[in-house]
Design an enzyme around this catalytic site. Sequence first.
Site, PDB file in Angstrom:
ATOM      1  N   SER A 482     -45.499 -25.438 -39.856  1.00  0.00           N
ATOM      2  CA  SER A 482     -45.945 -26.810 -40.094  1.00  0.00           C
ATOM      3  C   SER A 482     -47.166 -27.247 -38.968  1.00  0.00           C
ATOM      4  O   SER A 482     -46.712 -26.815 -37.692  1.00  0.00           O
ATOM      5  CB  SER A 482     -44.917 -27.994 -39.973  1.00  0.00           C
ATOM      6  OG  SER A 482     -44.157 -27.398 -40.765  1.00  0.00           O
ATOM      7  N   CYS A 675     -37.269 -32.418 -41.736  1.00  0.00           N
ATOM      8  CA  CYS A 675     -37.934 -31.222 -41.968  1.00  0.00           C
ATOM      9  C   CYS A 675     -36.986 -29.700 -40.672  1.00  0.00           C
ATOM     10  O   CYS A 675     -36.889 -30.214 -39.854  1.00  0.00           O
ATOM     11  CB  CYS A 675     -39.322 -30.911 -40.645  1.00  0.00           C
ATOM     12  SG  CYS A 675     -40.118 -29.653 -40.400  1.00  0.00           S
ATOM     13  N   ASP A 720     -39.904 -30.941 -45.826  1.00  0.00           N
ATOM     14  CA  ASP A 720     -40.185 -30.077 -45.467  1.00  0.00           C
ATOM     15  C   ASP A 720     -40.409 -28.814 -45.110  1.00  0.00           C
ATOM     16  O   ASP A 720     -39.552 -28.784 -43.986  1.00  0.00           O
ATOM     17  CB  ASP A 720     -41.267 -30.688 -44.179  1.00  0.00           C
ATOM     18  CG  ASP A 720     -43.318 -29.001 -44.415  1.00  0.00           C
ATOM     19  OD1 ASP A 720     -42.441 -27.732 -44.909  1.00  0.00           O
ATOM     20  OD2 ASP A 720     -43.738 -29.706 -43.633  1.00  0.00           O
ATOM     21  N   TRP A 722     -37.588 -25.331 -45.102  1.00  0.00           N
ATOM     22  CA  TRP A 722     -37.408 -23.505 -45.612  1.00  0.00           C
ATOM     23  C   TRP A 722     -36.358 -22.782 -45.708  1.00  0.00           C
ATOM     24  O   TRP A 722     -34.830 -23.624 -44.922  1.00  0.00           O
ATOM     25  CB  TRP A 722     -38.541 -23.066 -44.589  1.00  0.00           C
ATOM     26  CG  TRP A 722     -37.930 -23.726 -43.619  1.00  0.00           C
ATOM     27  CD1 TRP A 722     -36.919 -22.214 -42.206  1.00  0.00           C
ATOM     28  CD2 TRP A 722     -38.166 -24.163 -42.373  1.00  0.00           C
ATOM     29  NE1 TRP A 722     -37.198 -23.049 -41.403  1.00  0.00           N
ATOM     30  CE2 TRP A 722     -38.231 -23.522 -41.272  1.00  0.00           C
ATOM     31  CE3 TRP A 722     -39.671 -25.280 -42.464  1.00  0.00           C
ATOM     32  CZ2 TRP A 722     -38.267 -25.002 -40.358  1.00  0.00           C
ATOM     33  CZ3 TRP A 722     -40.001 -25.996 -41.175  1.00  0.00           C
ATOM     34  CH2 TRP A 722     -39.031 -25.913 -40.253  1.00  0.00           C
TER      35      TRP A 722
END
Length: 723
Positions: A482, A675, A720, A722
């Site tokens: 990012s 995030c 965002d 992961w």
Amino acid sequence: MDKSPVLLNTGFLLGRLSARAKRDDSRVMATQLDTLDILVLAALLLGTIAYFTKGSLWAVERDATAGIYGGSKANGAATKGGKTRDIVKTMEESDKNMVIFYGSQTGTAEDYASRLAKEGSARFGLKTMIANLEEFDYENLDTLPEDKVAVFVMATYGEGEPTDNSVDFYEFIMGDDVNFTEGDRLGNLKFIGFGLGNNTYEHFNAVIRRLTATLLKLGAKQIGTIGEGDDGAGTMEEDFLAWKEPMWKALQEEMGLEEREAVYEPVFSITERTDLSAQDDTVYLGEPNKNHLEGASKGPYGASNPFIAPIKSSSEIFTVKDRNCLHMEIDITGTNLSYTTGDHIAVWPTNAGREVDRFLRVLGLEGKKDGVVDVTGIDSTAKVPFPTPTTYDAIARYHLEICAPVSRQFLASLAAFAPTPAAKDELTRLGSDKDYFQETVLSRYLNIAQVLELNAPSEVWSSVPFSLMIEGLNRIQPRYYSISSSSLVQPKLISITCVVESIKVPGASHILKGVASNYLLALKQKQHGDPEPDPHGLTYAITGPRNKYDGIHLPVHTRASNFRLPSDPSKPVIMIGPGTGVAPFRAFVQERAALAEKGEKIGKTLLFFGCRRASEDFLYQEEWKEYAAKLGDSFSLITAFSRDGPEKVYVQHRLKEHAKEVNELLVQGGYFYVCGDAAHMAREVNTSLGNIIAQERGLTETQGEEIVKRLRSSNLYQEDVWS
């Protein structure tokens, strides 16, 4: 779901005419038909004409390296080299009866497609090929003969989106007015489906589910049941293995197949070129394409053609010796590369020298590492995943994921080439016993060379065909970060915030090292004067092939996302970003501070940041003070230091403590951003927000959850995250 940061989807612009529109910044304000409107309408008209004449009046070319080398691991034919985009014609000309299409973002779905193709050929005598979905047209899919079968291996990207390479196919097949060569039905088509998803998201495996429903609606015949791999639960590989056996059985019955003893048949031919040396200027030593080889790298730069970007500056932002977090500034001046606040930068890493040496040594290729080889596809549809001629060292260093986790299936395929009976028995057991494999290999994060080394410590595995390694290991993938800077503030200078991974694995003698993050650390050490960077005992070829990176350059490209600030800066925003999850929020706050300096009205900007200790890993601690001075009362930073007190405190706890303010900001039309880690933090934040809304508004938990879902669907809740 492919393992990469995943983003929230938005509606398709203009009836989903182009998925690329989803990536655009939505800050479009128009009150009258002015010159810009006319230009936009003209561009759309030209784009529409171009779309419907694709492949007839103009050639389709997606790969910046097309014509330079074979492209990807995909075995499908495309416009490259004059080949057709007609999948039916391709299959007929190459005598194929099974095509495995893949929609892949980072290579995992592509790997599964390759494995299915090899297994179908070896076990059942099927004539298989794999195909990149973006390399073909699908108007004549209805003419695929009944004695052929199509397999769709589809990753779901973000909140229910197709991967970049499958967008055109997905939009075509899902269209309300879809039409094929001979009508609107797929009565001849027999298909199989496997999806890659993440149960962290509401739209788990949405792409394969929607595709299956659509194909059935169009009259296609499904063989077996769809498989659904779950990256969120960490069971992707076992889900795939559990699905494929009953799938093969169903296909056997449908097509009257007979299983035979599987014998390895190479896809690639490896020819050692004694007439060439590594010094010859026609030999690729890690260059991604011909332009890079000839020293004339040029744009457009993107996912097939990286820009070798100068590192303007780099620094350490942790204050503790045994952990590293890097801040880097990457200069993209003079390129076609651009970004919008919230986007990603892709870093193309190289494997550590220690692991390259281990890999070549265990295969008995240490003495040949600089030997030149040609790699060619034996089958007409096989494509080499890197340019050749090249060297064994370059293949291992720049092109294969030699440090990645090993699959059970791949170990089983290597058993036949073991140097000793004991090693053969061990690999056979590892390939067949999932619990033993989990305990022995997976839990210790062993890579392929480590597994082979441990199972035959004093032996070399020289009987393993190198083609099998190329087929069985994924291509090395760019790592996405990012971007932690604002495009408004520094449009040609991209910031990266990266924790360097170095994890002591319980029960293992080694320390797990992040491939890309340690590579970045080596570059930082070089830039700060270390002539021989050696991060955590690893060495990297940081000067790049033929010294083209010079130790202070990095191959990169950018990728657009849908993680966006509201177009109206007066809207409130709530940001949840522990650890390096704060990276895009540094960019958000940086941008809002710049807008405030210009006199813009800025809505409440609430940032929840968490780390271990304020004295060790409080990222950008001084910068937040600078932004606060510019933003005044509109900015609040709420911290959670998990190891500074008697009890661990995380961002989700702080979120609950500020329930009243969070709810009020949402009522005012505020945007909510998350995030970081998907499996734990993001999921708990999602649950906490539902509880907060229910509590503050006097609703049930179920009603609170429904409101959170509506926030997601209306793009007011963006992630965002992961795995």
